[in-house]
Design a protein around this motif. Structure first.
Motif, PDB file in Angstrom:
ATOM      1  N   PHE A  75       0.846  -1.183   0.000  1.00 54.06           N
ATOM      2  CA  PHE A  75       0.000   0.000   0.000  1.00 54.06           C
ATOM      3  C   PHE A  75       0.881   1.232   0.000  1.00 54.06           C
ATOM      4  N   ALA A  76       0.407   2.225  -0.708  1.00 54.63           N
ATOM      5  CA  ALA A  76       1.139   3.493  -0.713  1.00 54.63           C
ATOM      6  C   ALA A  76       0.983   4.146   0.657  1.00 54.63           C
ATOM      7  N   GLU A  77       2.118   4.620   1.142  1.00 63.46           N
ATOM      8  CA  GLU A  77       2.102   5.300   2.439  1.00 63.46           C
ATOM      9  C   GLU A  77       2.055   6.798   2.209  1.00 63.46           C
ATOM     10  N   PHE A  78       1.104   7.438   2.847  1.00 67.68           N
ATOM     11  CA  PHE A  78       1.028   8.886   2.719  1.00 67.68           C
ATOM     12  C   PHE A  78       1.978   9.519   3.731  1.00 67.68           C
ATOM     13  N   PRO A  79       2.974  10.278   3.229  1.00 67.29           N
ATOM     14  CA  PRO A  79       4.006  10.771   4.159  1.00 67.29           C
ATOM     15  C   PRO A  79       3.575  11.971   4.994  1.00 67.29           C
ATOM     16  N   GLY A  80       2.487  12.632   4.612  1.00 71.62           N
ATOM     17  CA  GLY A  80       2.148  13.880   5.300  1.00 71.62           C
ATOM     18  C   GLY A  80       1.348  13.655   6.584  1.00 71.62           C
ATOM     19  N   GLU A  81       0.776  14.739   7.036  1.00 73.27           N
ATOM     20  CA  GLU A  81      -0.011  14.685   8.256  1.00 73.27           C
ATOM     21  C   GLU A  81      -1.275  13.853   8.023  1.00 73.27           C
ATOM     22  N   PRO A  82      -1.694  13.043   8.993  1.00 75.67           N
ATOM     23  CA  PRO A  82      -2.919  12.257   8.798  1.00 75.67           C
ATOM     24  C   PRO A  82      -4.151  13.156   8.723  1.00 75.67           C
ATOM     25  N   THR A  83      -5.008  12.822   7.788  1.00 78.55           N
ATOM     26  CA  THR A  83      -6.259  13.557   7.627  1.00 78.55           C
ATOM     27  C   THR A  83      -7.397  12.543   7.673  1.00 78.55           C
ATOM     28  N   ALA A  84      -8.597  13.049   7.571  1.00 76.25           N
ATOM     29  CA  ALA A  84      -9.739  12.139   7.575  1.00 76.25           C
ATOM     30  C   ALA A  84      -9.683  11.203   6.383  1.00 76.25           C
ATOM     31  N   PHE A  85      -9.184  11.680   5.279  1.00 78.87           N
ATOM     32  CA  PHE A  85      -9.112  10.851   4.081  1.00 78.87           C
ATOM     33  C   PHE A  85      -8.063   9.755   4.248  1.00 78.87           C
ATOM     34  N   THR A  86      -6.904  10.128   4.813  1.00 82.09           N
ATOM     35  CA  THR A  86      -5.874   9.105   5.000  1.00 82.09           C
ATOM     36  C   THR A  86      -6.331   8.071   6.014  1.00 82.09           C
ATOM     37  N   GLU A  87      -7.089   8.492   7.011  1.00 81.00           N
ATOM     38  CA  GLU A  87      -7.614   7.534   7.985  1.00 81.00           C
ATOM     39  C   GLU A  87      -8.595   6.577   7.311  1.00 81.00           C
ATOM     40  N   ALA A  88      -9.423   7.115   6.409  1.00 80.80           N
ATOM     41  CA  ALA A  88     -10.352   6.260   5.680  1.00 80.80           C
ATOM     42  C   ALA A  88      -9.591   5.266   4.824  1.00 80.80           C
ATOM     43  N   ALA A  89      -8.550   5.760   4.141  1.00 80.60           N
ATOM     44  CA  ALA A  89      -7.752   4.869   3.307  1.00 80.60           C
ATOM     45  C   ALA A  89      -7.092   3.793   4.154  1.00 80.60           C
ATOM     46  N   ARG A  90      -6.601   4.168   5.311  1.00 80.06           N
ATOM     47  CA  ARG A  90      -5.946   3.199   6.192  1.00 80.06           C
ATOM     48  C   ARG A  90      -6.948   2.137   6.664  1.00 80.06           C
ATOM     49  N   ALA A  91      -8.164   2.582   6.944  1.00 78.64           N
ATOM     50  CA  ALA A  91      -9.176   1.621   7.372  1.00 78.64           C
ATOM     51  C   ALA A  91      -9.491   0.618   6.268  1.00 78.64           C
ATOM     52  N   TRP A  92      -9.540   1.131   5.033  1.00 80.67           N
ATOM     53  CA  TRP A  92      -9.771   0.234   3.896  1.00 80.67           C
ATOM     54  C   TRP A  92      -8.608  -0.737   3.734  1.00 80.67           C
ATOM     55  N   GLN A  93      -7.400  -0.209   3.850  1.00 83.10           N
ATOM     56  CA  GLN A  93      -6.234  -1.076   3.714  1.00 83.10           C
ATOM     57  C   GLN A  93      -6.283  -2.198   4.748  1.00 83.10           C
ATOM     58  N   GLN A  94      -6.655  -1.841   5.947  1.00 81.83           N
ATOM     59  CA  GLN A  94      -6.708  -2.844   7.021  1.00 81.83           C
ATOM     60  C   GLN A  94      -7.765  -3.899   6.714  1.00 81.83           C
ATOM     61  N   ARG A  95      -8.874  -3.447   6.199  1.00 89.28           N
ATOM     62  CA  ARG A  95      -9.929  -4.406   5.892  1.00 89.28           C
ATOM     63  C   ARG A  95      -9.511  -5.334   4.763  1.00 89.28           C
ATOM     64  N   ILE A  96      -8.841  -4.748   3.769  1.00 90.55           N
ATOM     65  CA  ILE A  96      -8.373  -5.578   2.655  1.00 90.55           C
ATOM     66  C   ILE A  96      -7.366  -6.599   3.153  1.00 90.55           C
ATOM     67  N   ALA A  97      -6.453  -6.131   4.040  1.00 87.30           N
ATOM     68  CA  ALA A  97      -5.458  -7.052   4.588  1.00 87.30           C
ATOM     69  C   ALA A  97      -6.127  -8.186   5.362  1.00 87.30           C
ATOM     70  N   GLU A  98      -7.105  -7.854   6.154  1.00 87.64           N
ATOM     71  CA  GLU A  98      -7.810  -8.889   6.912  1.00 87.64           C
ATOM     72  C   GLU A  98      -8.514  -9.863   5.974  1.00 87.64           C
ATOM     73  N   TYR A  99      -9.112  -9.309   4.948  1.00 85.61           N
ATOM     74  CA  TYR A  99      -9.846 -10.156   4.020  1.00 85.61           C
ATOM     75  C   TYR A  99      -8.894 -11.109   3.309  1.00 85.61           C
ATOM     76  N   GLN A 100      -7.765 -10.554   2.867  1.00 81.75           N
ATOM     77  CA  GLN A 100      -6.848 -11.408   2.142  1.00 81.75           C
ATOM     78  C   GLN A 100      -6.222 -12.452   3.052  1.00 81.75           C
ATOM     79  N   GLN A 101      -5.956 -12.070   4.277  1.00 83.28           N
ATOM     80  CA  GLN A 101      -5.433 -13.036   5.231  1.00 83.28           C
ATOM     81  C   GLN A 101      -6.425 -14.193   5.401  1.00 83.28           C
ATOM     82  N   ALA A 102      -7.687 -13.861   5.509  1.00 82.97           N
ATOM     83  CA  ALA A 102      -8.710 -14.898   5.625  1.00 82.97           C
ATOM     84  C   ALA A 102      -8.741 -15.763   4.372  1.00 82.97           C
ATOM     85  N   GLN A 103      -8.558 -15.124   3.213  1.00 84.50           N
ATOM     86  CA  GLN A 103      -8.520 -15.878   1.966  1.00 84.50           C
ATOM     87  C   GLN A 103      -7.382 -16.881   1.973  1.00 84.50           C
TER      88      GLN A 103
END
Lengths: 60, 458
Positions: B142-170
């Protein structure tokens, strides 16, 4: 909305045009005095730079 | 698509700047091979040094969007690829010229490295990429956003985490199923999330199969619907309203591009007509040299650029202009090196009468040859010739009473062909007055050289 001119094109175009005219002058038998050139060339560069800055200035 | 423009310098595998490590990771080869390649290229006319320096300046570091050059000079961020390539090519040529005396190999070594790269990597790049992107070993990048965390980056991080969990389950489900089926789980990934599972989808990687039947669905802990049950975990997304400004900008850009293309075509036509005209003039006997052709082409390019500054620059014109400008300067230097009157170059003067003879000749740098052998002065006259740096050769007239003064600040003074007539060192002075009692006019010649060689021929 009126676009501002592309500064890179302006600078490159001016330099190319001046160089081309100088080249044609030399090619058709003209000569350039070094003493003149060493004063004129930097001044022309300064002038082109100023024109480029003016062309690239942000418009409010 | 893999390209030199997507390469990033490695932040972890680096000896100097991480360029070789980044290239090795991109090409999926041993970094040592890339480093050896650069070393060999460095010995081939110094090209490797220039290319490495260019890569260090122009290739961003891993995790960064801007290159070193763009950080130092932000204006370069808008430079086109053609300009960057042109600068690197010119730098390679200059570097090769400057370092040719130092490096032992010729360009043959560069050709060998290029051949190894082409046959060893480029022709097999699909296979190499397929090896790197093994479908059974999915890599979450996943691309890492180097700047300050924003609501959008938090949303992206949440999606990344969900994808990771899903793939791990797969993967866990696949491991459970493996005794009965060899089908890799990645092939069953639904298209709706599969494209997001990899930060950089690659052509060789196993792609999602939208029409693949989810035959293993009953085995999964997380199915497609569950995964998409809450597609907006942070509650950010809402359909953006159509932006008329963007539409207008897109239209304007398209029109500008079209105008630039037309301008380019017109300039090509004008260039062709001009070259044809010059060719006809040359056939008719006018002295049309190469520099005339190049200068004419450069003039057309320059005018086109000036017009293009307003309506849009044709693609590749800036690069072509730089190349033609360099060629024009080189041709002018080669052809008109005596045109910089009185200062630089190789100059030859010949005087047969006092009417032609100036009081003095001077050259700042270069070689000045003065032929006075045909001169027969009817009256006493003085002539001076001087060169600041370089060589001065003077042919004195025979059978003329001559008073000679020659001075070399540092260098060599040669007044004949025997060894005694050659002196070297600082402050060389030769004074030969006119013979005492000589009748008739005296030709006084004063010669001087700052640093260099002075030769007097009689």
């Amino acid at each position: 909305m009126k676009r501002r001119p592309d500064a890179v094109s302006v600078i490159l175009g001016l330099m190319a045009t001046i160089l081309a005219l100088g080249g044609l002058w030399l090619s058709f038998g003209g000569s350039i005095e070094w003493s003149t050139l060493r004063i004129a060339a930097p001044l022309v560069l300064v002038l082109i730079g100023i024109i480029g800055l003016v062309a690239a200035r942000p418009r409010s | 698509m893999s390209s030199i423009w997507t390469v990033r310098r490695s932040a972890t595998d680096h000896k100097v700047s991480g360029l070789a490590g980044g290239l090795a990771a991109e090409w999926n080869v041993d970094p040592m091979l890339v480093r050896v390649g650069f070393a060999v290229l460095a010995l081939a006319g110094g090209v490797g040094i220039v290319l490495y320096a260019a890569g260090w300046l122009m290739v961003p570091l891993e995790g960064k969007e801007r290159s070193q050059l763009e950080e130092w000079v932000p204006q370069t961020a808008g430079w086109s690829r053609e300009i960057k390539i042109g600068i690197v090519v010119v730098a390679c040529i200059i570097g090769a010229v400057a370092l040719s005396w130092l490096v032992p190999f010729s360009f043959t070594a560069a050709l060998v490295v290029a051949a190894i790269w082409y046959f060893g990597y480029y022709r097999n790049r699909d296979q190499l990429r397929a090896d790197r992107d093994q479908p059974n070993q999915p890599q979450l990048r996943f691309a890492e956003f180097p700047g300050e965390p924003t609501a959008f980056t938090e949303a992206a991080r949440a999606w990344q985490q969900r994808i990771a969990e899903y793939q791990q389950a797969q993967l866990q489900a696949q491991q459970v199923r493996q005794p009965t089926t060899r089908e890799p789980s990645v092939r069953h990934q639904p298209a709706s999330w599969g494209t997001f599972a990899y930060a950089e989808p690659r052509p060789g990687a196993a792609t999602t199969a939208p029409d693949a039947a989810p035959d293993a669905a009953p085995d999964r802990d997380f199915d497609h619907e569950a995964f998409l049950a809450d597609p907006d975990p942070v509650g950010l997304y809402s359909e953006p309203a159509p932006d008329s400004a963007i539409d207008r900008l897109t239209t304007e850009r398209r029109l500008r591009r079209r105008a630039a293309r037309r301008l380019g075509l017109v300039s090509v036509i004008v260039l062709g007509l001009t070259m044809t005209g010059l060719g006809v003039l040359s056939v008719l006997g006018l002295p049309i040299t190469v520099s005339v052709y190049l200068s004419a082409a450069l003039l057309i390019f320059g005018i086109t650029l000036l017009i293009g500054a307003r309506i849009g620059r044709p693609r590749g014109l800036a690069f072509a202009t730089v190349v033609v400008a360099v060629a024009t300067v080189l041709s002018l230097i080669g052809q008109n090196n005596t045109s910089f009157a009185g200062d630089i170059g190789i100059q030859q003067r010949s005087y047969g009468s006092l009417a032609q003879l100036p009081a003095a000749d001077h050259l700042r740098t270069g070689q000045l040859t003065v032929d006075l052998s045909a001169l027969r002065p009817e009256r006493s006259v003085t002539y001076s010739a001087s060169v600041d740096k370089g060589r001065l050769v003077v042919d004195l007239p025979p059978d003329v009473t001559t008073a000679l003064t020659a001075r070399v600040d540092n260098g060599m003074l040669k007044t004949g062909n025997d060894r005694q007539s050659i002196r070297t060192g600082p402050d060389l002075i030769l004074t030969e007055p006119a013979p005492a009692g000589a009748n008739g006019p005296v030709f006084t010649v004063r010669l001087s050289v700052g640093d260099g060689e002075l030769e007097v021929r009689r």
